[in-house]
Design a protein around this motif. Sequence first.
Motif, short mmCIF file in Angstrom:
data_model
loop_
_atom_site.label_atom_id
_atom_site.label_comp_id
_atom_site.label_asym_id
_atom_site.label_seq_id
_atom_site.Cartn_x
_atom_site.Cartn_y
_atom_site.Cartn_z
N LYS A 1 5.34 -68.50 51.28
CA LYS A 1 6.36 -69.78 50.05
C LYS A 1 5.52 -70.87 49.91
O LYS A 1 6.11 -71.53 50.71
CB LYS A 1 7.26 -68.86 50.03
N ARG A 2 5.27 -71.10 48.79
CA ARG A 2 5.89 -72.85 48.59
C ARG A 2 5.74 -72.87 47.33
O ARG A 2 5.73 -72.38 46.13
CB ARG A 2 3.77 -73.28 47.85
N GLY A 3 7.27 -73.26 46.93
CA GLY A 3 8.06 -73.72 45.37
C GLY A 3 8.03 -72.34 45.16
O GLY A 3 8.95 -71.92 45.57
N MET A 4 7.69 -71.96 43.67
CA MET A 4 8.22 -71.15 42.94
C MET A 4 6.95 -70.05 43.70
O MET A 4 7.37 -68.58 42.44
CB MET A 4 8.25 -71.39 41.98
N LYS A 5 6.87 -70.13 44.39
CA LYS A 5 5.28 -68.88 44.23
C LYS A 5 4.54 -68.63 46.16
O LYS A 5 5.33 -69.20 46.32
CB LYS A 5 3.83 -69.18 43.70
N TRP A 6 4.16 -67.34 45.73
CA TRP A 6 3.91 -67.09 46.65
C TRP A 6 2.92 -66.54 47.34
O TRP A 6 2.09 -66.55 46.84
CB TRP A 6 4.89 -65.84 47.03
N TYR A 7 1.61 -67.17 48.29
CA TYR A 7 0.64 -67.35 48.64
C TYR A 7 0.42 -65.95 49.92
O TYR A 7 0.95 -66.62 51.11
CB TYR A 7 -0.04 -68.91 49.22
N ALA A 8 -0.85 -65.02 49.42
CA ALA A 8 -1.03 -64.04 49.92
C ALA A 8 -2.69 -64.60 50.53
O ALA A 8 -2.89 -65.77 49.69
CB ALA A 8 -1.23 -63.05 48.69
N GLN A 9 -2.77 -64.39 51.40
CA GLN A 9 -3.95 -64.88 52.34
C GLN A 9 -4.94 -63.83 53.34
O GLN A 9 -4.07 -63.14 54.11
CB GLN A 9 -4.11 -66.54 52.79
N VAL A 10 -6.36 -63.29 53.05
CA VAL A 10 -6.97 -62.55 53.82
C VAL A 10 -8.08 -63.34 54.34
O VAL A 10 -8.91 -64.00 53.84
CB VAL A 10 -7.11 -60.84 53.00
N ARG A 11 -8.90 -62.82 55.85
CA ARG A 11 -9.77 -63.48 56.41
C ARG A 11 -10.64 -62.55 56.53
O ARG A 11 -9.79 -61.60 57.70
CB ARG A 11 -9.28 -64.97 57.97
N LYS A 12 -11.76 -62.51 56.21
CA LYS A 12 -12.55 -61.54 57.18
C LYS A 12 -14.35 -61.94 57.32
O LYS A 12 -14.54 -62.33 56.57
CB LYS A 12 -12.74 -60.05 56.97
N ASP A 13 -14.69 -61.35 58.49
CA ASP A 13 -16.50 -61.68 58.57
C ASP A 13 -16.42 -63.35 58.47
O ASP A 13 -17.62 -63.65 57.46
CB ASP A 13 -17.36 -60.70 57.98
N ARG B 1 -10.18 -64.97 51.18
CA ARG B 1 -9.26 -65.06 50.21
C ARG B 1 -8.63 -65.41 49.86
O ARG B 1 -7.27 -64.68 50.86
CB ARG B 1 -10.16 -63.77 49.32
N GLU B 2 -7.40 -65.86 48.68
CA GLU B 2 -6.40 -66.56 48.77
C GLU B 2 -6.27 -66.02 47.02
O GLU B 2 -6.76 -66.24 47.02
CB GLU B 2 -6.76 -67.90 48.70
N LYS B 3 -4.54 -65.53 47.28
CA LYS B 3 -4.04 -65.21 45.65
C LYS B 3 -2.91 -65.63 45.62
O LYS B 3 -2.23 -65.39 46.37
CB LYS B 3 -4.27 -63.95 45.42
N ILE B 4 -2.84 -66.08 44.13
CA ILE B 4 -1.42 -66.38 44.37
C ILE B 4 -0.19 -65.40 43.62
O ILE B 4 -0.67 -65.04 42.26
CB ILE B 4 -0.64 -67.89 43.52
N PHE B 5 0.75 -65.16 43.98
CA PHE B 5 1.58 -63.36 43.47
C PHE B 5 3.03 -64.37 43.49
O PHE B 5 3.38 -65.62 43.74
CB PHE B 5 2.36 -62.61 44.04
N LEU B 6 3.95 -63.63 41.88
CA LEU B 6 5.61 -64.49 42.11
C LEU B 6 6.60 -63.81 43.19
O LEU B 6 7.11 -64.01 43.48
CB LEU B 6 6.13 -63.70 40.80
N THR B 7 6.36 -62.51 43.77
CA THR B 7 6.72 -61.65 44.52
C THR B 7 5.90 -61.60 45.71
O THR B 7 4.75 -61.36 45.87
CB THR B 7 7.62 -60.54 44.49
N LYS B 8 7.04 -61.25 46.73
CA LYS B 8 6.57 -61.43 48.28
C LYS B 8 5.70 -60.07 48.50
O LYS B 8 4.84 -59.72 49.38
CB LYS B 8 7.47 -61.98 49.23
N LYS B 9 6.64 -59.28 48.11
CA LYS B 9 6.33 -57.50 47.83
C LYS B 9 5.05 -57.57 47.34
O LYS B 9 3.77 -56.93 47.93
CB LYS B 9 6.84 -56.55 47.35
#
Length: 320
Positions: A4-16, A20-28
């Motif tokens: 979490k940073r500020g008002m948003k959740w950062y999701a991130q995935v690494r492969k090979d 990729r990273e994307k921003i969401f409102l909730t952790k779920k």
Amino acid sequence: MPYKRGMKWYAQVRKDGLKREKIFLTKKEAVDWEAEMRRKPVSEWLEKTDTTCLADWAQRYLDFARSSFSTTTYKEKRSMFRGFFKEIDPAMPVAKLKPATILSYVVKQKEARSGYAANKDRKNLVAAWNWGMKYMDPPLHGPNPCLVERMPEIRQPRYVPPEEDFWKVYEVAEGQDKVMLLAFLHLAARRSEIFRITWADVDFGNSRIRLWTRKRQGGSYEYDWLPMTQELRKSLRWWWEQRPIKDQSHVFLCLDKTEFCREYYGKPYMYRLHFMKRLCERASVTHFGFHAIRHLSASILFKLGYEVGVMQAILRHKSP
């Protein structure tokens, strides 16, 4: 895992070797997206997506506002965004924000609160988007979608106390409070300007006093030297000699030793909540606040026949 940073959740995935990273409102939402992306082959990761969302724009602007504007202005902008994101999805890409969405929000605020409150939100949104167009990378798109129609306002006239009511309040005040009230009247100053005065700003030798303000374009501190009346100079000189805390640079300090104020003892004032209300009740006059004294000073100058340009200089307004 998302963070979490500020008002948003950062999701991130690494492969090979790819990320990729994307921003969401909730952790779920962020956790679900990470799980979905891990199941996908890397070939499906290469789609181009716009990760700059409204929450990202708001957070970057608020980070700038925190360091560039007064605390009051920053809190106003932060509160506006909190209300804005109750109506508008903060995960929406900035490219999808349209004037119709902003107008719908502004109209709703007008109906729920007032035209004045709606226009204040509109003003802050316009400023935030203009900042994003100038400083974000990539810059926000133009023209500014927040420049929608202003709402009609019904403003009540400001209450300016009669001069005799001010002096009634002055008479029931004591010690430092009398000096402070006299400074408000004689300097026509804003609350923050009075609370910000240090003894280095008081030039007894030349009978002048320096006021600092951030109420200018850009938010930088600027100062003006104002003449001290003989009455104010005498009052400040008395307080200089009588002040109980000698090693503090600020002129006006919290001297209340009650349990609520104990941790603030000896520190400069920030707000003084309920102070004027209590004095007005003791003096049996209609309640007025610090800013009303500034208006009273202006009305006294007007009655004395001063021209608008002179009043503008005394009040330190950029425009008449």
